[in-house]
Motif scaffolding. Structure first.
Motif, PDB file in Angstrom:
ATOM      1  N   GLU A 247      41.657 -45.948 -34.519  1.00  0.00           N
ATOM      2  CA  GLU A 247      40.641 -46.378 -33.555  1.00  0.00           C
ATOM      3  C   GLU A 247      39.225 -46.242 -34.106  1.00  0.00           C
ATOM      4  O   GLU A 247      38.350 -47.040 -33.771  1.00  0.00           O
ATOM      5  CB  GLU A 247      40.789 -45.585 -32.259  1.00  0.00           C
ATOM      6  N   ALA A 248      38.986 -45.226 -34.935  1.00  0.00           N
ATOM      7  CA  ALA A 248      37.629 -45.013 -35.435  1.00  0.00           C
ATOM      8  C   ALA A 248      37.314 -45.866 -36.659  1.00  0.00           C
ATOM      9  O   ALA A 248      36.152 -46.216 -36.884  1.00  0.00           O
ATOM     10  CB  ALA A 248      37.414 -43.539 -35.782  1.00  0.00           C
ATOM     11  N   VAL A 249      38.340 -46.218 -37.436  1.00  0.00           N
ATOM     12  CA  VAL A 249      38.082 -46.913 -38.698  1.00  0.00           C
ATOM     13  C   VAL A 249      38.786 -48.261 -38.754  1.00  0.00           C
ATOM     14  O   VAL A 249      38.139 -49.315 -38.821  1.00  0.00           O
ATOM     15  CB  VAL A 249      38.513 -46.037 -39.902  1.00  0.00           C
ATOM     16  N   TYR A 250      40.121 -48.275 -38.717  1.00  0.00           N
ATOM     17  CA  TYR A 250      40.856 -49.513 -38.953  1.00  0.00           C
ATOM     18  C   TYR A 250      40.677 -50.540 -37.837  1.00  0.00           C
ATOM     19  O   TYR A 250      40.531 -51.732 -38.110  1.00  0.00           O
ATOM     20  CB  TYR A 250      42.351 -49.213 -39.138  1.00  0.00           C
ATOM     21  N   GLY A 251      40.682 -50.098 -36.594  1.00  0.00           N
ATOM     22  CA  GLY A 251      40.512 -51.037 -35.489  1.00  0.00           C
ATOM     23  C   GLY A 251      39.205 -51.805 -35.567  1.00  0.00           C
ATOM     24  O   GLY A 251      39.203 -53.046 -35.524  1.00  0.00           O
ATOM     25  N   PRO A 252      38.057 -51.101 -35.679  1.00  0.00           N
ATOM     26  CA  PRO A 252      36.796 -51.833 -35.805  1.00  0.00           C
ATOM     27  C   PRO A 252      36.736 -52.732 -37.040  1.00  0.00           C
ATOM     28  O   PRO A 252      36.149 -53.822 -36.993  1.00  0.00           O
ATOM     29  CB  PRO A 252      35.755 -50.703 -35.893  1.00  0.00           C
ATOM     30  N   LEU A 253      37.350 -52.297 -38.150  1.00  0.00           N
ATOM     31  CA  LEU A 253      37.335 -53.135 -39.352  1.00  0.00           C
ATOM     32  C   LEU A 253      38.149 -54.408 -39.155  1.00  0.00           C
ATOM     33  O   LEU A 253      37.722 -55.501 -39.555  1.00  0.00           O
ATOM     34  CB  LEU A 253      37.882 -52.343 -40.539  1.00  0.00           C
ATOM     35  N   VAL A 254      39.329 -54.289 -38.549  1.00  0.00           N
ATOM     36  CA  VAL A 254      40.133 -55.485 -38.264  1.00  0.00           C
ATOM     37  C   VAL A 254      39.382 -56.401 -37.309  1.00  0.00           C
ATOM     38  O   VAL A 254      39.374 -57.630 -37.467  1.00  0.00           O
ATOM     39  CB  VAL A 254      41.508 -55.091 -37.685  1.00  0.00           C
ATOM     40  N   ALA A 255      38.734 -55.799 -36.301  1.00  0.00           N
ATOM     41  CA  ALA A 255      37.970 -56.612 -35.346  1.00  0.00           C
ATOM     42  C   ALA A 255      36.830 -57.353 -36.050  1.00  0.00           C
ATOM     43  O   ALA A 255      36.585 -58.531 -35.780  1.00  0.00           O
ATOM     44  CB  ALA A 255      37.418 -55.722 -34.231  1.00  0.00           C
ATOM     45  N   ARG A 256      36.154 -56.678 -36.955  1.00  0.00           N
ATOM     46  CA  ARG A 256      35.042 -57.307 -37.669  1.00  0.00           C
ATOM     47  C   ARG A 256      35.528 -58.424 -38.593  1.00  0.00           C
ATOM     48  O   ARG A 256      34.925 -59.505 -38.653  1.00  0.00           O
ATOM     49  CB  ARG A 256      34.295 -56.246 -38.479  1.00  0.00           C
ATOM     50  N   ASP A 257      36.636 -58.169 -39.308  1.00  0.00           N
ATOM     51  CA  ASP A 257      37.075 -59.112 -40.338  1.00  0.00           C
ATOM     52  C   ASP A 257      37.996 -60.207 -39.809  1.00  0.00           C
ATOM     53  O   ASP A 257      38.041 -61.307 -40.375  1.00  0.00           O
ATOM     54  CB  ASP A 257      37.806 -58.357 -41.455  1.00  0.00           C
ATOM     55  N   GLU A 258      38.756 -59.925 -38.747  1.00  0.00           N
ATOM     56  CA  GLU A 258      39.787 -60.857 -38.294  1.00  0.00           C
ATOM     57  C   GLU A 258      39.582 -61.406 -36.882  1.00  0.00           C
ATOM     58  O   GLU A 258      40.048 -62.499 -36.566  1.00  0.00           O
ATOM     59  CB  GLU A 258      41.168 -60.163 -38.329  1.00  0.00           C
ATOM     60  N   LEU A 259      38.896 -60.639 -36.026  1.00  0.00           N
ATOM     61  CA  LEU A 259      38.833 -61.018 -34.611  1.00  0.00           C
ATOM     62  C   LEU A 259      37.466 -61.512 -34.167  1.00  0.00           C
ATOM     63  O   LEU A 259      37.333 -62.030 -33.061  1.00  0.00           O
ATOM     64  CB  LEU A 259      39.251 -59.824 -33.735  1.00  0.00           C
ATOM     65  N   GLY A 260      36.432 -61.311 -34.962  1.00  0.00           N
ATOM     66  CA  GLY A 260      35.133 -61.855 -34.603  1.00  0.00           C
ATOM     67  C   GLY A 260      34.076 -60.857 -34.214  1.00  0.00           C
ATOM     68  O   GLY A 260      33.002 -61.238 -33.755  1.00  0.00           O
ATOM     69  N   GLY A 261      34.350 -59.548 -34.329  1.00  0.00           N
ATOM     70  CA  GLY A 261      33.291 -58.584 -34.077  1.00  0.00           C
ATOM     71  C   GLY A 261      33.594 -57.579 -32.984  1.00  0.00           C
ATOM     72  O   GLY A 261      34.743 -57.342 -32.597  1.00  0.00           O
ATOM     73  N   ALA A 262      32.522 -56.975 -32.440  1.00  0.00           N
ATOM     74  CA  ALA A 262      32.651 -55.865 -31.496  1.00  0.00           C
ATOM     75  C   ALA A 262      33.212 -56.294 -30.145  1.00  0.00           C
ATOM     76  O   ALA A 262      33.937 -55.525 -29.502  1.00  0.00           O
ATOM     77  CB  ALA A 262      31.279 -55.217 -31.292  1.00  0.00           C
ATOM     78  N   ARG A 263      32.884 -57.502 -29.703  1.00  0.00           N
ATOM     79  CA  ARG A 263      33.270 -57.890 -28.344  1.00  0.00           C
ATOM     80  C   ARG A 263      34.786 -57.920 -28.148  1.00  0.00           C
ATOM     81  O   ARG A 263      35.293 -57.329 -27.174  1.00  0.00           O
ATOM     82  CB  ARG A 263      32.640 -59.243 -28.001  1.00  0.00           C
ATOM     83  N   PRO A 264      35.580 -58.578 -29.006  1.00  0.00           N
ATOM     84  CA  PRO A 264      37.030 -58.555 -28.804  1.00  0.00           C
ATOM     85  C   PRO A 264      37.639 -57.159 -28.926  1.00  0.00           C
ATOM     86  O   PRO A 264      38.619 -56.843 -28.250  1.00  0.00           O
ATOM     87  CB  PRO A 264      37.567 -59.493 -29.892  1.00  0.00           C
ATOM     88  N   TRP A 265      37.065 -56.320 -29.780  1.00  0.00           N
ATOM     89  CA  TRP A 265      37.554 -54.951 -29.873  1.00  0.00           C
ATOM     90  C   TRP A 265      37.263 -54.191 -28.583  1.00  0.00           C
ATOM     91  O   TRP A 265      38.095 -53.416 -28.101  1.00  0.00           O
ATOM     92  CB  TRP A 265      36.926 -54.254 -31.073  1.00  0.00           C
ATOM     93  N   GLY A 266      36.107 -54.420 -28.001  1.00  0.00           N
ATOM     94  CA  GLY A 266      35.803 -53.810 -26.710  1.00  0.00           C
ATOM     95  C   GLY A 266      36.750 -54.279 -25.623  1.00  0.00           C
ATOM     96  O   GLY A 266      37.190 -53.492 -24.775  1.00  0.00           O
TER      97      GLY A 266
END
Length: 456
Positions: A247-266
């Motif tokens: 949650e602290a590292v891999y999730g935000p990185l996948v969101a940034r690189d694959e999902l489009g940034g902070a909003r989809p991760w939120g």
């Protein structure tokens, strides 16, 4: 205990929802709104300062390390002085650290070492807050209504987390992480002010012990003598460490690189929050007889988000998986709280809770610090699949412990505290309590903010 004159407003509330319960629930809703957004904001603050995966891991480690180091002291302190004072002091420290953090990020001058120091102060506050809050929670409700009270409390907290995660992700994208951190600081200030008005006159005075180390030794004996307790804590030392890295590292990185940034991760985190609320609703109605067995089985789906990130699933699929994981985590969380309430003497709750927290979070600093190097050495996908395998294996091993499989929920009139090591509560209770073995609800209230590092 004399009964209160029933006002129309009080009559509409359940018997366990007294003044303090309402006050502390309101304060926890406030801090949950701020904290869930701040988790996202902290990661993006590191990214905006030029940091990479390794820097994100270092900042997360800086928060978790003092949490681990000071938990045992925090538990002993919370069993020696009024717990609400510990909670207010911790909130004040969190307010100051987050306010300075926000100011540095907004000014564009935040450096890595400053972020590490400030998140470390926040972790120190949580180390003292968590055992005190969990002790208040466990000692606040009658045995008959314990699981329902825990479920409703967690429902309110998680409901606020849904809004906090979704709003935090959106605000980071539109106004930047600094303002989200400022909102979190304000939330701590409001929550601390509310908790300062708690009425603790109904909590029995605790007898003075033989000193801090004697208290810690007594708590250790209570902890190590119960195989169900230390085995599940050992399990969660691995599970929580892996979830923290994801949650602290891999999730935000996948969101940034694959999902489009902070909003989809939120939004995905909000999906997890919706799942926890759904799980809490379920647990208000469902009272499984073998609560530890059901709770442990509920840990297996917690590995699903790591698998979803390893594939990786589309944002919608990830959100659905997070929802299922949230339901499962809540089944475990309510079952665990009910078991602790049933089995642990009230006067030792904060110390035992501190050992629980210490064991459950002991590997967090290491896992978050190594998340970046692990990605470099093995690749992000392999690291995520490794997390799935490890979580599954340690959960399966816990099922080998007889108490985990066989411990049962006792009827209201038999809710007593067992001798260390029995796991079944065979001996008379150690608390001076009401007929159900529970401290009266009036005059005390639960507060478990921050208690979900382990419980979701």
């Amino acid at each position: 205990m004399t009964k209160r004159s029933a006002s129309p407003r009080a009559a509409r509330r359940p018997e366990w929802a007294g003044r303090n319960y309402v006050l502390l629930t309101a304060s926890t809703i406030v801090t949950s709104l701020g904290a869930h957004g701040a988790l996202i904001a902290t990661t993006w603050a590191v990214f905006e300062s030029g940091g990479d995966a390794g820097d994100v891991g270092l900042v997360a480690m800086a928060r978790f390390l003092p949490l681990v180091l000071f938990l045992l002291i925090g538990g002993a302190v919370a069993d020696r002085i009024p717990r609400h004072r510990v909670m207010v002091a911790a909130n004040a420290l969190n307010f100051v650290s987050q306010a300075v953090f926000a100011a540095l990020v907004l000014s564009g001058t935040a450096e890595l070492w400053q972020m590490m120091v400030l998140t470390g102060l926040c972790g120190t506050g949580q180390a003292f807050f968590n055992p005190a809050a969990e002790g208040m929670l466990m000692s606040s409700v009658t045995g008959e209504q314990a699981s329902r009270a825990f479920a409703f409390y967690r429902m309110a907290m998680h409901g606020a987390g849904i809004g906090g995660a979704a709003l935090g992700g959106a605000l980071v994208a539109f106004v930047g992480p600094g303002w989200v951190l400022a909102v979190d600081a304000a939330a701590f200030a409001v929550a601390g002010a509310l908790r300062a008005f708690l009425d603790v006159s109904g909590i029995p005075d605790r007898k003075p012990g033989g000193g801090l180390f004697a208290d810690l030794r007594e708590g250790w004996q209570e902890f190590i003598g119960r195989p169900w307790l230390w085995s599940i804590v050992a399990q969660f030392s691995v599970v929580v460490a892996l979830i923290g890295a994801v949650e602290a590292v891999y999730g935000p990185l996948v969101a940034r690189d694959e999902l489009g940034g902070a909003r989809p991760w939120g939004i995905a985190l909000a999906g997890y929050g919706v799942g926890t609320v759904a799980g809490a609703v379920l647990m208000t109605r469902w009272k499984p007889r073998r609560m530890l067995l059901v709770g442990t089985l509920g840990v297996f789906p917690i590995a699903l988000p790591s698998a979803a990130l390893a594939i990786p699933l589309h944002a919608v699929g990830l959100t659905l998986v997070m929802f299922v994981s949230g339901v499962a985590m809540e089944i475990f969380g309510v079952s665990w709280m009910t078991t602790m309430h049933q089995e642990i003497p009230e006067e030792k709750l904060s110390r035992v809770s501190a050992y629980d927290w210490f064991g459950s979070t002991a590997l967090l600093p290491l896992s978050t610090a190594l998340a970046g190097p692990a990605e470099t050495a093995f690749g992000r996908t392999a690291s995520l699949w490794g997390a799935v395998v490890l979580m599954t294996v340690v959960t399966a091993l816990v099922l080998l412990v007889p108490d985990v499989r066989h411990m049962t929920r006792r009827p209201h009139g038999l809710t007593t505290k067992g001798d260390a090591g029995t796991g079944a509560g065979a001996s008379p209770g150690k608390r001076a309590t009401t007929p159900g073995g529970a401290v009266p609800a009036q005059g005390t209230s639960p507060d478990a903010e921050g208690a979900l590092g382990r419980n979701g």
